[in-house]
Structures are given as C-alpha cells and as structure tokens.
Design a protein around this motif. Sequence first.
Motif, PDB file in Angstrom:
ATOM      1  N   PRO A 120       0.745  -1.348  -0.225  1.00 18.48           N
ATOM      2  CA  PRO A 120      -0.201  -0.036   0.146  1.00 18.48           C
ATOM      3  C   PRO A 120       0.916   1.073  -0.011  1.00 18.48           C
ATOM      4  N   ASP A 121       2.050   1.042   0.582  1.00 14.97           N
ATOM      5  CA  ASP A 121       2.893   2.278   0.595  1.00 14.97           C
ATOM      6  C   ASP A 121       3.176   2.703  -0.861  1.00 14.97           C
ATOM      7  N   ARG A 122       3.369   1.805  -1.726  1.00 13.07           N
ATOM      8  CA  ARG A 122       3.912   2.192  -2.850  1.00 13.07           C
ATOM      9  C   ARG A 122       2.760   2.727  -3.738  1.00 13.07           C
ATOM     10  N   LEU A 123       1.745   2.554  -3.614  1.00 16.16           N
ATOM     11  CA  LEU A 123       0.636   3.362  -4.416  1.00 16.16           C
ATOM     12  C   LEU A 123       0.264   4.576  -3.679  1.00 16.16           C
ATOM     13  N   CYS A 124       0.715   4.802  -2.507  1.00 23.52           N
ATOM     14  CA  CYS A 124       0.576   6.152  -1.709  1.00 23.52           C
ATOM     15  C   CYS A 124       1.742   7.052  -2.204  1.00 23.52           C
ATOM     16  N   GLU A 125       2.950   6.288  -2.278  1.00 28.43           N
ATOM     17  CA  GLU A 125       4.191   7.292  -2.765  1.00 28.43           C
ATOM     18  C   GLU A 125       4.024   7.687  -4.240  1.00 28.43           C
ATOM     19  N   ARG A 126       3.449   6.725  -5.293  1.00 36.29           N
ATOM     20  CA  ARG A 126       3.428   7.174  -6.440  1.00 36.29           C
ATOM     21  C   ARG A 126       2.299   7.817  -7.159  1.00 36.29           C
ATOM     22  N   TYR A 127       1.140   7.522  -6.387  1.00 33.91           N
ATOM     23  CA  TYR A 127      -0.244   8.027  -6.918  1.00 33.91           C
ATOM     24  C   TYR A 127      -1.095   8.825  -5.863  1.00 33.91           C
ATOM     25  N   GLY A 128      -0.449   8.873  -4.703  1.00 34.38           N
ATOM     26  CA  GLY A 128      -1.302   9.360  -3.562  1.00 34.38           C
ATOM     27  C   GLY A 128      -2.552   8.716  -3.097  1.00 34.38           C
ATOM     28  N   ILE A 129      -2.441   7.331  -3.276  1.00 34.14           N
ATOM     29  CA  ILE A 129      -3.587   6.243  -2.968  1.00 34.14           C
ATOM     30  C   ILE A 129      -3.566   6.019  -1.654  1.00 34.14           C
ATOM     31  N   LYS A 130      -4.514   6.189  -0.628  1.00 35.93           N
ATOM     32  CA  LYS A 130      -4.756   5.901   0.510  1.00 35.93           C
ATOM     33  C   LYS A 130      -5.985   4.773   0.743  1.00 35.93           C
ATOM     34  N   GLY A 131      -5.894   3.687  -0.093  1.00 39.41           N
ATOM     35  CA  GLY A 131      -6.994   2.840   0.142  1.00 39.41           C
ATOM     36  C   GLY A 131      -8.313   3.049  -0.819  1.00 39.41           C
ATOM     37  N   GLY A 132      -9.070   2.281  -0.717  1.00 44.52           N
ATOM     38  CA  GLY A 132     -10.481   2.220  -1.506  1.00 44.52           C
ATOM     39  C   GLY A 132     -10.570   1.051  -2.275  1.00 44.52           C
ATOM     40  N   GLU A 133     -11.716   1.238  -3.071  1.00 46.41           N
ATOM     41  CA  GLU A 133     -12.025   0.086  -4.217  1.00 46.41           C
ATOM     42  C   GLU A 133     -11.212   0.414  -5.252  1.00 46.41           C
ATOM     43  N   PRO A 134     -11.024  -0.782  -5.859  1.00 50.49           N
ATOM     44  CA  PRO A 134     -10.007  -0.631  -7.069  1.00 50.49           C
ATOM     45  C   PRO A 134     -10.331   0.235  -8.239  1.00 50.49           C
ATOM     46  N   LEU A 135     -11.546   0.790  -8.312  1.00 52.18           N
ATOM     47  CA  LEU A 135     -12.090   1.803  -9.330  1.00 52.18           C
ATOM     48  C   LEU A 135     -11.797   3.073  -8.622  1.00 52.18           C
ATOM     49  N   GLU A 136     -11.759   3.352  -7.632  1.00 52.54           N
ATOM     50  CA  GLU A 136     -11.750   4.440  -6.810  1.00 52.54           C
ATOM     51  C   GLU A 136      -9.963   4.735  -7.109  1.00 52.54           C
ATOM     52  N   MET A 137      -9.291   3.859  -6.826  1.00 53.63           N
ATOM     53  CA  MET A 137      -7.913   3.775  -7.077  1.00 53.63           C
ATOM     54  C   MET A 137      -7.338   4.073  -8.393  1.00 53.63           C
ATOM     55  N   LEU A 138      -8.265   3.634  -9.335  1.00 53.42           N
ATOM     56  CA  LEU A 138      -7.744   3.803 -10.726  1.00 53.42           C
ATOM     57  C   LEU A 138      -8.007   5.383 -11.126  1.00 53.42           C
ATOM     58  N   ASN A 139      -9.146   5.759 -10.442  1.00 53.79           N
ATOM     59  CA  ASN A 139      -9.399   7.284 -10.682  1.00 53.79           C
ATOM     60  C   ASN A 139      -8.067   8.395 -10.202  1.00 53.79           C
ATOM     61  N   LYS A 140      -7.627   7.678  -9.043  1.00 58.88           N
ATOM     62  CA  LYS A 140      -6.518   8.497  -8.412  1.00 58.88           C
ATOM     63  C   LYS A 140      -5.362   8.546  -9.398  1.00 58.88           C
ATOM     64  N   VAL A 141      -5.181   7.282  -9.914  1.00 61.51           N
ATOM     65  CA  VAL A 141      -4.059   7.112 -11.103  1.00 61.51           C
ATOM     66  C   VAL A 141      -4.156   8.012 -12.084  1.00 61.51           C
ATOM     67  N   CYS A 142      -5.261   8.111 -12.726  1.00 61.20           N
ATOM     68  CA  CYS A 142      -5.570   8.987 -13.669  1.00 61.20           C
ATOM     69  C   CYS A 142      -5.475  10.498 -13.449  1.00 61.20           C
ATOM     70  N   ALA A 143      -5.957  10.767 -12.208  1.00 65.24           N
ATOM     71  CA  ALA A 143      -6.026  12.009 -11.730  1.00 65.24           C
ATOM     72  C   ALA A 143      -4.334  12.604 -11.443  1.00 65.24           C
ATOM     73  N   ARG A 144      -3.411  11.779 -10.865  1.00 69.60           N
ATOM     74  CA  ARG A 144      -2.183  11.875 -10.489  1.00 69.60           C
ATOM     75  C   ARG A 144      -1.305  12.127 -11.725  1.00 69.60           C
ATOM     76  N   MET A 145      -1.681  11.350 -12.836  1.00 67.20           N
ATOM     77  CA  MET A 145      -0.963  11.253 -13.910  1.00 67.20           C
ATOM     78  C   MET A 145      -1.434  12.174 -15.285  1.00 67.20           C
ATOM     79  N   GLY A 146      -2.590  12.779 -14.695  1.00 72.92           N
ATOM     80  CA  GLY A 146      -3.375  13.790 -15.762  1.00 72.92           C
ATOM     81  C   GLY A 146      -3.877  13.437 -16.750  1.00 72.92           C
ATOM     82  N   PHE A 147      -4.537  12.114 -16.938  1.00 68.77           N
ATOM     83  CA  PHE A 147      -5.010  11.492 -17.778  1.00 68.77           C
ATOM     84  C   PHE A 147      -6.566  11.807 -17.388  1.00 68.77           C
ATOM     85  N   VAL A 148      -7.081  13.082 -18.174  1.00 68.45           N
ATOM     86  CA  VAL A 148      -8.430  13.532 -17.997  1.00 68.45           C
ATOM     87  C   VAL A 148      -8.831  14.072 -19.474  1.00 68.45           C
TER      88      VAL A 148
END
Length: 285
Positions: free
Chosen positions: A216-244
């Motif tokens: 979980p720490d890797r997801l937090c460091e790379r994408y700012g993810i702090k838990g949640g359902e998989p789709l919620e986490m994917l939203n965070k990935v897209c937001a952090r990477m600017g894929f909008v």
Amino acid sequence: MKNIQWYPGHMAKAMRLMEESIKLCDAVVFVLDARAPASSFNPRLCRIAGNKPVLYLFNKADMADGQAEILLKTVKESGKHAVLGNATAHKDARALQAAMAELVREKSERNREKGVTKPLRFLVAGIPNTGKSTLINLLAGSKKAVTGDKAGVTRKNQWVRCGAFELLDTPGTMPPSCENQTLARRLAYLGGINDDILEFDEIALCLLEEMAQKYPDRLCERYGIKGGEPLEMLNKVCARMGFVLRGNEYDYERGERALIDDLRKGRLGRVCFDGAEDLVSAGLV
C-alpha cells in the motif's frame, strides 16, 4: 472476469521440438521471474526434462524484494537446485556459471575420465519474457540470442556456445491451460502473456487490489492512493498522471497502461507477488 488462456500454435510446436532436443542435452535451466516464481513456472517443462538435472534460476532479482529470497530457500529445501540472479548483470555471470557447473559436475568428471572433451549441453526453457535469451547473451559475453521486452520474441530453437557449455535457447511456452487464474493474472501484470489478448481494465483493477494488500505504501508514494475500491484507486492514478478527457472524464485506458508500465519498469519498487502456498499450487515444491 474473463479467464486468461494463451497457447498459440507456435508454442505447441516449440514443446514438440523441446521433446526432441532434450535427448541431446545433459541438463536444463528453467528461468523463472523472481517477482512471481510460482506464477512463471510451467510444470509441463518438468515432464520434458525427465530425469535430467535441473537448475531453477530466479531471474530479474534486481526487481524483486526479500520475499523472492524466502521462496528460493523453500525451493532449495525441497531438494531442488536453485539460484537467485539477474541476467542483465555481468557480475552475476560467474555465479550462474558456477551453479551450472555444479549441476553437471558428476557428468563432467565422468567425461574427463573417459577422455571426452565435447561441451556439455543445457536446454534453457521457461515461459515467455522471463529472460532466457538475455541469460544466454550474458553467459556468451555477446548478443547471440534475440531478446525483447515483450512476450513471444524467440520463435525457434538456437544453439549458442558459452564457454565450456552449449546452451539451447528455446521459445517461451505456457501450459495449454492456465488452471490457476490468480497466477495467470500475475503473469499478465509482469508481461509474461501477450498484451494483445488481455483485458487491460480487468488486469489493472486486479493489480491495484493486490498492490493495496501487499504494497500500500507504494501506491501512496506514486499516486497518492490511501486505500479504497479498485476503481476509486484507478481514478486516483488517472488524476495523478493527468489522464483526464474533455468533460472531466478519466482516460482509463491510458491510466491502466501507465500503471502496468510503472510496475514492469520498476517504478513501483521491488515486488514479489507469490507466497509459499503458490509454490505448492504451481507444483514447484
């Protein structure tokens, strides 16, 4: 979720060629991915090896964490020859050569006593994209075998002289059916299965779920993810990477591929997805 199955015609042909070629070989090197050694083990290759001595190389050790060493120890304690290494590191060549020499030491001694000077031959086998050709190039000291960063680059057998040995580079082969879909998904994460047949959205969501459980720490460091359902986490990935996209819709396709690329390129740190129970499930111990 759609089951992952990948066994194209060239793999069936490759298995038949290996069944013929093993008669010419003195020993076998099975190349596994240290990030998922159980997942990258094809038990059908053991049947081809028969009674030949086998060395299991946990390759890509530079991308695996300490869990890989624990699994290596378990495999060795089961009575198998195994070594952790990195086929892209010249410093590992000597240790790998020593492990191979030890594997065929008795045969070498018998040959010397008989005055036989021909090189001993190894069959190098494994699933796609574990680094078989890269290993051969390392041991040969030059680029003799074709390599690539996608599954299925090697399509035919080729002999390569490597010092005191001759190595047979073989195409990567999967089992005809992937019975354990958890292990198959891990192969998909790591590029062991042709991306063209995969449902990337499913693979990415499974990867996020497994990373959240184990790293979980890797997801937090790379994408700012702090838990949640998989789709919620994917939203965070897209937001952090600017894929909008227009309308503030997330570009899931780009996000999924970026996530998986981050894993494969080591941007998510060292990992090892398999556990001791997976070694048993795969038949490796």
